[in-house]
Design a protein around this motif. Structure first.
Motif, PDB file in Angstrom:
ATOM      1  N   LYS A 157     -15.431  10.342  49.167  1.00  0.00           N
ATOM      2  CA  LYS A 157     -16.106  11.622  49.318  1.00  0.00           C
ATOM      3  C   LYS A 157     -17.255  11.774  48.338  1.00  0.00           C
ATOM      4  CE  LYS A 157     -12.001  14.167  50.847  1.00  0.00           C
ATOM      5  NZ  LYS A 157     -11.124  15.334  50.566  1.00  0.00           N
ATOM      6  N   GLU A 158     -18.096  12.712  48.636  1.00  0.00           N
ATOM      7  CA  GLU A 158     -19.106  13.137  47.683  1.00  0.00           C
ATOM      8  C   GLU A 158     -18.394  13.790  46.501  1.00  0.00           C
ATOM      9  OE1 GLU A 158     -22.057  11.601  49.812  1.00  0.00           O
ATOM     10  OE2 GLU A 158     -22.447  12.768  48.007  1.00  0.00           O
ATOM     11  N   ARG A 159     -19.158  14.040  45.455  1.00  0.00           N
ATOM     12  CA  ARG A 159     -18.561  14.709  44.314  1.00  0.00           C
ATOM     13  C   ARG A 159     -17.977  16.055  44.753  1.00  0.00           C
ATOM     14  NH1 ARG A 159     -22.081  14.458  38.963  1.00  0.00           N
ATOM     15  NH2 ARG A 159     -21.907  12.257  39.557  1.00  0.00           N
ATOM     16  N   GLU A 160     -16.727  16.289  44.373  1.00  0.00           N
ATOM     17  CA  GLU A 160     -16.059  17.486  44.843  1.00  0.00           C
ATOM     18  C   GLU A 160     -15.480  18.296  43.688  1.00  0.00           C
ATOM     19  OE1 GLU A 160     -12.723  16.518  47.313  1.00  0.00           O
ATOM     20  OE2 GLU A 160     -11.804  15.221  45.814  1.00  0.00           O
ATOM     21  N   PHE A 161     -15.366  19.581  43.932  1.00  0.00           N
ATOM     22  CA  PHE A 161     -14.790  20.498  42.963  1.00  0.00           C
ATOM     23  C   PHE A 161     -13.293  20.261  42.838  1.00  0.00           C
ATOM     24  CE2 PHE A 161     -13.878  24.302  40.737  1.00  0.00           C
ATOM     25  CZ  PHE A 161     -12.777  24.883  41.348  1.00  0.00           C
ATOM     26  N   VAL A 162     -12.775  20.345  41.612  1.00  0.00           N
ATOM     27  CA  VAL A 162     -11.339  20.194  41.377  1.00  0.00           C
ATOM     28  C   VAL A 162     -10.749  21.487  40.810  1.00  0.00           C
ATOM     29  CG1 VAL A 162      -9.556  18.943  40.108  1.00  0.00           C
ATOM     30  CG2 VAL A 162     -11.559  17.719  40.984  1.00  0.00           C
ATOM     31  N   ALA A 163     -11.299  21.958  39.696  1.00  0.00           N
ATOM     32  CA  ALA A 163     -10.739  23.138  39.040  1.00  0.00           C
ATOM     33  C   ALA A 163     -11.787  23.758  38.129  1.00  0.00           C
ATOM     34  CB  ALA A 163      -9.506  22.776  38.223  1.00  0.00           C
ATOM     35  N   ALA A 164     -11.634  25.053  37.865  1.00  0.00           N
ATOM     36  CA  ALA A 164     -12.559  25.732  36.958  1.00  0.00           C
ATOM     37  C   ALA A 164     -11.842  26.861  36.239  1.00  0.00           C
ATOM     38  CB  ALA A 164     -13.765  26.265  37.727  1.00  0.00           C
ATOM     39  N   ILE A 165     -12.426  27.237  35.101  1.00  0.00           N
ATOM     40  CA  ILE A 165     -11.845  28.302  34.278  1.00  0.00           C
ATOM     41  C   ILE A 165     -12.981  29.162  33.735  1.00  0.00           C
ATOM     42  CG2 ILE A 165     -11.819  26.838  32.205  1.00  0.00           C
ATOM     43  CD1 ILE A 165      -9.108  28.184  31.500  1.00  0.00           C
ATOM     44  N   SER A 166     -12.760  30.460  33.708  1.00  0.00           N
ATOM     45  CA  SER A 166     -13.784  31.380  33.223  1.00  0.00           C
ATOM     46  C   SER A 166     -13.993  31.224  31.727  1.00  0.00           C
ATOM     47  CB  SER A 166     -13.381  32.820  33.548  1.00  0.00           C
ATOM     48  OG  SER A 166     -12.156  33.148  32.895  1.00  0.00           O
ATOM     49  N   TRP A 167     -15.062  31.817  31.199  1.00  0.00           N
ATOM     50  CA  TRP A 167     -15.375  31.663  29.779  1.00  0.00           C
ATOM     51  C   TRP A 167     -14.230  32.189  28.911  1.00  0.00           C
ATOM     52  CZ3 TRP A 167     -15.481  35.665  26.346  1.00  0.00           C
ATOM     53  CH2 TRP A 167     -15.505  36.949  26.883  1.00  0.00           C
ATOM     54  N   SER A 168     -13.553  33.238  29.384  1.00  0.00           N
ATOM     55  CA  SER A 168     -12.481  33.840  28.594  1.00  0.00           C
ATOM     56  C   SER A 168     -11.143  33.150  28.792  1.00  0.00           C
ATOM     57  CB  SER A 168     -12.329  35.307  28.976  1.00  0.00           C
ATOM     58  OG  SER A 168     -11.937  35.415  30.334  1.00  0.00           O
ATOM     59  N   GLY A 169     -11.053  32.333  29.819  1.00  0.00           N
ATOM     60  CA  GLY A 169      -9.792  31.674  30.130  1.00  0.00           C
ATOM     61  C   GLY A 169      -8.847  32.506  30.975  1.00  0.00           C
ATOM     62  N   THR A 170      -9.282  33.684  31.377  1.00  0.00           N
ATOM     63  CA  THR A 170      -8.391  34.572  32.125  1.00  0.00           C
ATOM     64  C   THR A 170      -8.388  34.304  33.624  1.00  0.00           C
ATOM     65  OG1 THR A 170     -10.144  36.224  32.260  1.00  0.00           O
ATOM     66  CG2 THR A 170      -8.587  36.410  30.415  1.00  0.00           C
ATOM     67  N   GLU A 171      -9.395  33.612  34.097  1.00  0.00           N
ATOM     68  CA  GLU A 171      -9.454  33.288  35.530  1.00  0.00           C
ATOM     69  C   GLU A 171      -9.538  31.785  35.718  1.00  0.00           C
ATOM     70  OE1 GLU A 171     -12.814  36.498  36.187  1.00  0.00           O
ATOM     71  OE2 GLU A 171     -12.045  35.772  38.116  1.00  0.00           O
ATOM     72  N   THR A 172      -8.774  31.296  36.687  1.00  0.00           N
ATOM     73  CA  THR A 172      -8.828  29.890  37.049  1.00  0.00           C
ATOM     74  C   THR A 172      -8.899  29.763  38.558  1.00  0.00           C
ATOM     75  OG1 THR A 172      -6.410  29.704  37.089  1.00  0.00           O
ATOM     76  CG2 THR A 172      -7.536  29.110  35.017  1.00  0.00           C
ATOM     77  N   THR A 173      -9.429  28.654  39.012  1.00  0.00           N
ATOM     78  CA  THR A 173      -9.491  28.383  40.434  1.00  0.00           C
ATOM     79  C   THR A 173      -9.349  26.888  40.650  1.00  0.00           C
ATOM     80  OG1 THR A 173     -10.797  28.703  42.453  1.00  0.00           O
ATOM     81  CG2 THR A 173     -12.023  28.276  40.426  1.00  0.00           C
ATOM     82  N   TYR A 174      -8.732  26.517  41.780  1.00  0.00           N
ATOM     83  CA  TYR A 174      -8.438  25.110  42.073  1.00  0.00           C
ATOM     84  C   TYR A 174      -8.750  24.809  43.532  1.00  0.00           C
ATOM     85  CZ  TYR A 174      -5.574  25.527  37.839  1.00  0.00           C
ATOM     86  OH  TYR A 174      -5.127  25.751  36.557  1.00  0.00           O
ATOM     87  N   THR A 175      -9.099  23.575  43.791  1.00  0.00           N
ATOM     88  CA  THR A 175      -9.181  23.146  45.166  1.00  0.00           C
ATOM     89  C   THR A 175      -7.756  23.041  45.712  1.00  0.00           C
ATOM     90  OG1 THR A 175     -10.225  21.562  46.655  1.00  0.00           O
ATOM     91  CG2 THR A 175      -9.127  20.652  44.719  1.00  0.00           C
TER      92      THR A 175
END
Length: 121
Positions: free
Chosen positions: A43-61
């Motif tokens: 695959k092309e480069r894909e998103f895996v996970a991210a976290i907000s600057w404060s650490g209070t929000e996260t998101t995942y594929t």
């Protein structure tokens, strides 16, 4: 300019675990959302996970939900990705990245050099 340096990649058997770490060179790290993206053989480069600057929000594929956990330490200027129950399809080069917010993590303004994760079946 901020620099990101990843570490922790390697070879692991399916079902195993790895922890990736990313160290940022400046304290401006604390104001940015951080994430992990990966380049896989198929695959092309894909998103895996991210976290907000404060650490209070996260998101995942969807494919890593329940298996991967992203966290950050704004004192040490680091972000980590704990990966468990690894699958062969998780194989790829994992990149640490920073962006202004979670919504822009797939278009980051800074990338690391990448660390290779290989999961054998």
């Amino acid at each position: 300019q901020e620099q990101l340096v990843e570490s922790g990649g390697g070879l692991v058997q399916a079902g195993g675990s790895l922890r990736l770490s990313c160290a940022a060179s400046t304290s401006t790290f604390r104001t940015y959302a951080m994430g992990w993206l990966r380049q896989t053989p198929r695959k092309e480069r894909e998103f895996v996970a991210a976290i907000s600057w404060s650490g209070t929000e996260t998101t995942y594929t969807d494919s890593v939900k329940g298996r991967f956990t992203i966290s950050r330490d704004n004192v040490k200027n680091t972000v980590s990705l704990q990966m468990v129950d690894l699958k062969p399809e998780d194989t790829g080069v994992y990149y640490c990245a920073s962006a202004l917010g979670l919504a822009t993590i797939t278009s980051p303004h800074v990338w690391g050099q990448g660390t290779l994760v290989t999961v054998s079946s």
